[in-house]
Every structure is written in structure tokens, then in C-alpha cells.
Scaffold this motif. Structure first.
Motif, PDB file in Angstrom:
ATOM      1  N   GLY A  58       0.829  -1.202   0.000  1.00  0.00           N
ATOM      2  CA  GLY A  58       0.000   0.000   0.000  1.00  0.00           C
ATOM      3  C   GLY A  58       0.859   1.245   0.000  1.00  0.00           C
ATOM      4  O   GLY A  58       2.017   1.235  -0.420  1.00  0.00           O
ATOM      5  N   THR A  59       0.297   2.332   0.489  1.00  0.00           N
ATOM      6  CA  THR A  59       1.003   3.605   0.553  1.00  0.00           C
ATOM      7  C   THR A  59       2.252   3.467   1.414  1.00  0.00           C
ATOM      8  O   THR A  59       2.231   2.818   2.452  1.00  0.00           O
ATOM      9  N   THR A  60       3.339   4.083   0.983  1.00  0.00           N
ATOM     10  CA  THR A  60       4.584   4.032   1.746  1.00  0.00           C
ATOM     11  C   THR A  60       4.947   5.429   2.252  1.00  0.00           C
ATOM     12  O   THR A  60       4.453   6.442   1.753  1.00  0.00           O
ATOM     13  N   ILE A  61       5.816   5.455   3.228  1.00  0.00           N
ATOM     14  CA  ILE A  61       6.350   6.691   3.776  1.00  0.00           C
ATOM     15  C   ILE A  61       7.802   6.797   3.332  1.00  0.00           C
ATOM     16  O   ILE A  61       8.567   5.848   3.486  1.00  0.00           O
ATOM     17  N   VAL A  62       8.162   7.947   2.784  1.00  0.00           N
ATOM     18  CA  VAL A  62       9.553   8.205   2.434  1.00  0.00           C
ATOM     19  C   VAL A  62      10.117   9.126   3.507  1.00  0.00           C
ATOM     20  O   VAL A  62       9.660  10.261   3.676  1.00  0.00           O
ATOM     21  N   LEU A  63      11.070   8.619   4.257  1.00  0.00           N
ATOM     22  CA  LEU A  63      11.760   9.399   5.282  1.00  0.00           C
ATOM     23  C   LEU A  63      12.880  10.146   4.580  1.00  0.00           C
ATOM     24  O   LEU A  63      13.765   9.529   3.983  1.00  0.00           O
ATOM     25  N   THR A  64      12.815  11.465   4.611  1.00  0.00           N
ATOM     26  CA  THR A  64      13.718  12.288   3.814  1.00  0.00           C
ATOM     27  C   THR A  64      14.531  13.234   4.687  1.00  0.00           C
ATOM     28  O   THR A  64      14.075  13.656   5.747  1.00  0.00           O
ATOM     29  N   PRO A  65      15.718  13.617   4.203  1.00  0.00           N
ATOM     30  CA  PRO A  65      16.432  14.696   4.898  1.00  0.00           C
ATOM     31  C   PRO A  65      15.601  15.972   4.759  1.00  0.00           C
ATOM     32  O   PRO A  65      15.037  16.228   3.700  1.00  0.00           O
ATOM     33  N   PRO A  66      15.498  16.778   5.799  1.00  0.00           N
ATOM     34  CA  PRO A  66      14.687  17.992   5.696  1.00  0.00           C
ATOM     35  C   PRO A  66      15.380  19.085   4.893  1.00  0.00           C
ATOM     36  O   PRO A  66      16.599  19.209   4.919  1.00  0.00           O
ATOM     37  N   ALA A  67      14.582  19.845   4.170  1.00  0.00           N
ATOM     38  CA  ALA A  67      15.035  21.078   3.513  1.00  0.00           C
ATOM     39  C   ALA A  67      16.263  20.901   2.632  1.00  0.00           C
ATOM     40  O   ALA A  67      17.182  21.703   2.674  1.00  0.00           O
ATOM     41  N   VAL A  68      16.299  19.844   1.827  1.00  0.00           N
ATOM     42  CA  VAL A  68      17.457  19.643   0.951  1.00  0.00           C
ATOM     43  C   VAL A  68      17.279  20.288  -0.425  1.00  0.00           C
ATOM     44  O   VAL A  68      18.215  20.324  -1.202  1.00  0.00           O
ATOM     45  N   ASP A  69      16.109  20.809  -0.705  1.00  0.00           N
ATOM     46  CA  ASP A  69      15.867  21.471  -1.985  1.00  0.00           C
ATOM     47  C   ASP A  69      16.828  22.658  -2.126  1.00  0.00           C
ATOM     48  O   ASP A  69      16.893  23.522  -1.246  1.00  0.00           O
ATOM     49  N   PRO A  70      17.574  22.725  -3.233  1.00  0.00           N
ATOM     50  CA  PRO A  70      18.535  23.827  -3.378  1.00  0.00           C
ATOM     51  C   PRO A  70      17.885  25.203  -3.446  1.00  0.00           C
ATOM     52  O   PRO A  70      18.540  26.217  -3.226  1.00  0.00           O
ATOM     53  N   GLY A  71      16.574  25.268  -3.697  1.00  0.00           N
ATOM     54  CA  GLY A  71      15.884  26.555  -3.763  1.00  0.00           C
ATOM     55  C   GLY A  71      15.485  27.102  -2.401  1.00  0.00           C
ATOM     56  O   GLY A  71      14.983  28.219  -2.301  1.00  0.00           O
ATOM     57  N   ILE A  72      15.716  26.344  -1.335  1.00  0.00           N
ATOM     58  CA  ILE A  72      15.342  26.778   0.008  1.00  0.00           C
ATOM     59  C   ILE A  72      16.476  27.622   0.593  1.00  0.00           C
ATOM     60  O   ILE A  72      17.648  27.248   0.525  1.00  0.00           O
ATOM     61  N   THR A  73      16.109  28.746   1.178  1.00  0.00           N
ATOM     62  CA  THR A  73      17.114  29.637   1.765  1.00  0.00           C
ATOM     63  C   THR A  73      17.540  29.138   3.147  1.00  0.00           C
ATOM     64  O   THR A  73      16.867  28.300   3.757  1.00  0.00           O
ATOM     65  N   ASP A  74      18.636  29.669   3.643  1.00  0.00           N
ATOM     66  CA  ASP A  74      19.100  29.316   4.989  1.00  0.00           C
ATOM     67  C   ASP A  74      18.051  29.696   6.030  1.00  0.00           C
ATOM     68  O   ASP A  74      17.830  28.969   7.002  1.00  0.00           O
ATOM     69  N   HIS A  75      17.400  30.835   5.849  1.00  0.00           N
ATOM     70  CA  HIS A  75      16.349  31.258   6.773  1.00  0.00           C
ATOM     71  C   HIS A  75      15.195  30.250   6.766  1.00  0.00           C
ATOM     72  O   HIS A  75      14.670  29.895   7.821  1.00  0.00           O
ATOM     73  N   GLU A  76      14.810  29.792   5.581  1.00  0.00           N
ATOM     74  CA  GLU A  76      13.742  28.791   5.478  1.00  0.00           C
ATOM     75  C   GLU A  76      14.161  27.480   6.121  1.00  0.00           C
ATOM     76  O   GLU A  76      13.361  26.827   6.800  1.00  0.00           O
ATOM     77  N   ARG A  77      15.420  27.069   5.948  1.00  0.00           N
ATOM     78  CA  ARG A  77      15.923  25.857   6.594  1.00  0.00           C
ATOM     79  C   ARG A  77      15.831  25.974   8.113  1.00  0.00           C
ATOM     80  O   ARG A  77      15.441  25.034   8.802  1.00  0.00           O
ATOM     81  N   GLN A  78      16.196  27.133   8.632  1.00  0.00           N
ATOM     82  CA  GLN A  78      16.124  27.367  10.072  1.00  0.00           C
ATOM     83  C   GLN A  78      14.672  27.294  10.553  1.00  0.00           C
ATOM     84  O   GLN A  78      14.381  26.692  11.588  1.00  0.00           O
ATOM     85  N   THR A  79      13.757  27.877   9.797  1.00  0.00           N
ATOM     86  CA  THR A  79      12.336  27.837  10.153  1.00  0.00           C
ATOM     87  C   THR A  79      11.827  26.404  10.175  1.00  0.00           C
ATOM     88  O   THR A  79      11.117  26.002  11.098  1.00  0.00           O
ATOM     89  N   ILE A  80      12.211  25.628   9.168  1.00  0.00           N
ATOM     90  CA  ILE A  80      11.802  24.217   9.113  1.00  0.00           C
ATOM     91  C   ILE A  80      12.356  23.462  10.320  1.00  0.00           C
ATOM     92  O   ILE A  80      11.640  22.703  10.973  1.00  0.00           O
ATOM     93  N   ALA A  81      13.613  23.680  10.650  1.00  0.00           N
ATOM     94  CA  ALA A  81      14.223  23.011  11.805  1.00  0.00           C
ATOM     95  C   ALA A  81      13.483  23.371  13.097  1.00  0.00           C
ATOM     96  O   ALA A  81      13.244  22.508  13.945  1.00  0.00           O
TER      97      ALA A  81
END
Length: 135
Positions: A50-73
Motif C-alpha cells: 500500500g502507501t509508503t512513507i519516504v523518510l527524507t532529509p529535511p530542507a534539501v531542496d537547493p531553492g530553500i534559503t538558509d532562513h527557510e531551513r532554520q524555520t523548518i528546523a
């Protein structure tokens, strides 16, 4: 249209701790594990498929800013960034089994006013994992 959900994505901060929770505590099978170190994408799901879960590193998209990474963290640390709802025929038995692994309990099994019996845990990266009684 004929659509189904293939994958849901949940961020991890420690792939081994996430494996211990999703594989060992919840009993999911690992169907894919790519990358290395903290940059791993790990796919887990119920043994029946059935549906699976993909466990991913957070905020790895190169378009995300450092500020956005901090907010996500910060949101992840509060448990306010990601959530998933699972279902089982016996929420009390699942709760007991998962709690016995030392998982972070958020809510013991309870009958909710909106008609479901559920419980909740927080995964190692802070994601809310609710488990509902399947009717």
C-alpha cells in the motif's frame, strides 16, 4: 479519475533513529534505502503493501534559503512540521506495543468527541504520528 496515494514524505534528522521507530516500533518494512549518512531517503511501509512513507532529509531542496531551513528546523523541533495518521483494527494493542519500545507518547488511547478512538506518538524528528482505530 482513478488515483491513489503512492508515497507520503516525512522528514528525518537521524536516519537510524527513524528506522528504529518506523521499522522496529511500528513494524514497517524497508523497501528502499538510498544515500548515505544523514542524506538518506528511506522508504518504509506496512508488510501488506500500500502507501509508503519516504523518510527524507529535511530542507534539501537547493531553492530553500538558509532562513527557510532554520524555520523548518524550528517547526520540526516543536513537532509542528509533519504529521501522518495510521489506522489499525486494535489501537490499544498497537499503543502498548509501540509504547514498550520507548517511543515518545503524546496521547494514550482515547475516544475522541469526533467519533474515533486514537493515540499519538512523536517520531524521532518530531513528526506527529496518530494511530486511529479502524472501523
Amino acid at each position: 479519475m482513478d488515483l491513489s496515494i503512492q508515497h507520503a514524505f516525512i522528514p528525518h534528522t537521524d536516519p537510524e533513529a527513524s528506522l528504529a521507530f518506523y521499522r522496529d516500533a511500528l513494524g514497517f518494512e524497508v523497501t528502499n534505502d538510498v544515500g548515505s549518512g544523514t542524506m538518506r531517503w528511506i522508504t518504509v511501509g506496512p508488510p501488506a503493501g500500500g502507501t509508503t512513507i519516504v523518510l527524507t532529509p529535511p530542507a534539501v531542496d537547493p531553492g530553500i534559503t538558509d532562513h527557510e531551513r532554520q524555520t523548518i528546523a524550528e517547526l520540526m523541533a516543536k513537532g509542528a512540521y509533519a504529521a501522518i495518521v495510521l489506522a489499525t483494527p486494535d489501537v490499544d494493542a498497537v499503543f502498548a506495543a509501540v509504547e514498550a519500545t520507548g517511543a515518545d507518547v503524546v496521547q494514550e488511547p482515547a475516544d475522541q468527541p469526533y467519533g474515533v478512538r486514537d493515540c499519538a506518538f512523536r517520531d524521532p524528528a518530531g513528526a506527529m504520528v496518530r494511530i486511529q482505530q479502524r472501523n
